[in-house]
Every structure is written in structure tokens, then in C-alpha cells.
Write an enzyme that holds these catalytic residues in place. Sequence first.
Site, PDB file in Angstrom:
ATOM      1  N   PRO A   2      28.014 -20.656   5.972  1.00  0.00           N
ATOM      2  CA  PRO A   2      28.951 -20.716   7.095  1.00  0.00           C
ATOM      3  C   PRO A   2      28.522 -21.712   8.174  1.00  0.00           C
ATOM      4  O   PRO A   2      27.519 -21.507   8.851  1.00  0.00           O
ATOM      5  CB  PRO A   2      28.968 -19.284   7.648  1.00  0.00           C
ATOM      6  CG  PRO A   2      28.109 -18.469   6.758  1.00  0.00           C
ATOM      7  CD  PRO A   2      27.331 -19.376   5.887  1.00  0.00           C
ATOM      8  N   GLU A   3      29.262 -22.800   8.291  1.00  0.00           N
ATOM      9  CA  GLU A   3      29.133 -23.709   9.423  1.00  0.00           C
ATOM     10  C   GLU A   3      30.391 -23.506  10.271  1.00  0.00           C
ATOM     11  O   GLU A   3      31.132 -22.549  10.059  1.00  0.00           O
ATOM     12  CB  GLU A   3      29.015 -25.160   8.921  1.00  0.00           C
ATOM     13  CG  GLU A   3      27.828 -25.365   7.981  1.00  0.00           C
ATOM     14  CD  GLU A   3      27.669 -26.801   7.500  1.00  0.00           C
ATOM     15  OE1 GLU A   3      28.142 -27.711   8.195  1.00  0.00           O
ATOM     16  OE2 GLU A   3      27.081 -27.008   6.429  1.00  0.00           O
TER      17      GLU A   3
END
Length: 269
Positions: A2-3
Site C-alpha cells: 500500500p502506497e
Amino acid sequence: MPELPEVETIKNELLPWVVGRSLTEATILDAKLLPDSCVEELEHELTGQMIESLERRGKYLVFHLSSDKSLVMHLRMTGRLLVNPKESDAHVRATFCFSNGIQLVLSDLRRLGVMWLVEDAQAVVGKLGPEPLSESFTPDDLAQRLSQHRIPIKAALIDQSIIAGIGNMYADEALFAARIHPLRKADALSVVEVQELYHCVRGVLSSAIARKGASVDTYVRPEGQLGRAQLDFRVAHRRGQSCPVCGAPIERTLVRNRGSYFCPNCQLL
DNA sequence: CTTGGGACCTGGCTGC
DNA sequence: TGCAGCCAGGTCCCAA
């Protein structure tokens, strides 16, 4: 992993499930999740709290509670937030039950995810640099910030205190789009290069949000669907494959001990 | 002060 | 077939 685009998607899709709802039960199954507090205390403090709002800052999720405290969460590499998951899951680290009957499950294969219950979310997210997609963030801001660092531009892009939310994958994609070698020094980019990079960062992140994030490795959306941003990747995780612009094989090198994918022909040092 | 490298964490994959 | 070692990477911590 997750960015910004993945966390933004998780926030958007979680919003209708949890905002305005009260927690009837919180269960922390892995004490490592709480670097600063004890399991029983946090479970007790969360129970009965209503989620007044949910926001994303950088790669963090911030749940604002009716007690005026905030539950700040970071999914790190493999954390997932799932609504009413159907499949059994050996990596569940916490579960949250809400007044509308839904169950929110935090699952995290590598156990690097963390959360904090704090009076003021700024205590956790206060050190972050600007949001790259905010209207107030300008090419001049980026230029000013990059000019203060002699580090490789790739390292600067993923430094959360310089600019928030960019991780390894999207840094590689933005640098490829801007035709900048990941090892160029941040303070050595020309004005034109920084402007190009600014637009590429925003373009890459916006497109990825429109695609609901990139499902490489373990990322799935809260209701279980995959994201599709990985289908747009031109260099990330594509070592040996042809550059979509010139056909040269994509190379992988290490920048600050992070795998960095680039085209040696389009991105000159 | 800045910069760079290792640790943390686990499972899938590669190559011998 | 088995297994050692690499790879994934966000953030913290320490050393130069």
C-alpha cells in the site's frame, strides 16, 4: 504494497462502511501491532467509540473518534483492511465489530503494520511532507524541497518527510515517465526536469487511484476486489522485459537498498 | 548536521 | 526432491 493510491482506495471504499458507526468490540490479536500501548487498554478505549471521519495522510489512515482521539494506522508492506471477509485467513492481527453488524479485519502477513491511539494525529503524521496531489502543492515546492538534498532522486521521492505517500513502485514509474535516472542527485535536477517530474508524479498517482491501486503481492481492496494499476506499470517489477518506449531491457539496481527498476537507455545517469 | 545501510517480518520463488 | 538464500519494501535506528 500500500502506497498513496492503495491507501486512498482503501479509505474511499471503507468510508461508507464505518463513518458514523460505533465500535462494539475491538480485538487485538498481535501485540506487535501496538508499539506504544497495551492491548487491553486500547481495546477498552476503542469500545463504544464512533468513527466520526476517516482520512488518509501519506500512507497513513486516520480514524477520528468521538472521544476526540484518533486511531492512526499504517499498513506497511502487507497489511490489509477487509470488510466482512468470507475466506479464512491465517494472518488476522485485529478485528473490529461495528454497530451496523459489519466486521472490519486487519490482516498482515509480514506483521510490519502498526497503529497508535493518540490525542492528536499530528503526533504521528506531523512530520510528513506535503501531499503530492493537493492543490497547494506546486512544482516550485518540489524544486525547493529537492534542492535541499544531495541524495539520489529515487531516495528523495520515497522519503516521506520530503513528499508524502510515494513508495518504491510509484517512484520508479514516475522517474521512468520523467526520463530521469534513479541515481541522479536530487539537487542536481534542472528546472525543466523537476517540472516534468512533478507532473509525472501526479499523473502516475492519479492514474493509479483511478485504477483502485496496484494488486502486486498482497494488496486487495476492502471488499476483496483487486486493483488494476499494476497493468499500467512500465518498469516496476519488469526486470528483463522490454522498455515500452525504446525496447531496451529493463534493469534493476539498488538505490538505498531498494530494488529500483529503470530503462538504461531512456533514463541516463 | 547529512547520508547510507541494516533490521524488522514472512512466504514465494530460484537455483544448486 | 530438498533446501539455502534471495526478494519484496515502509520505517526506524545506528554508524560514518
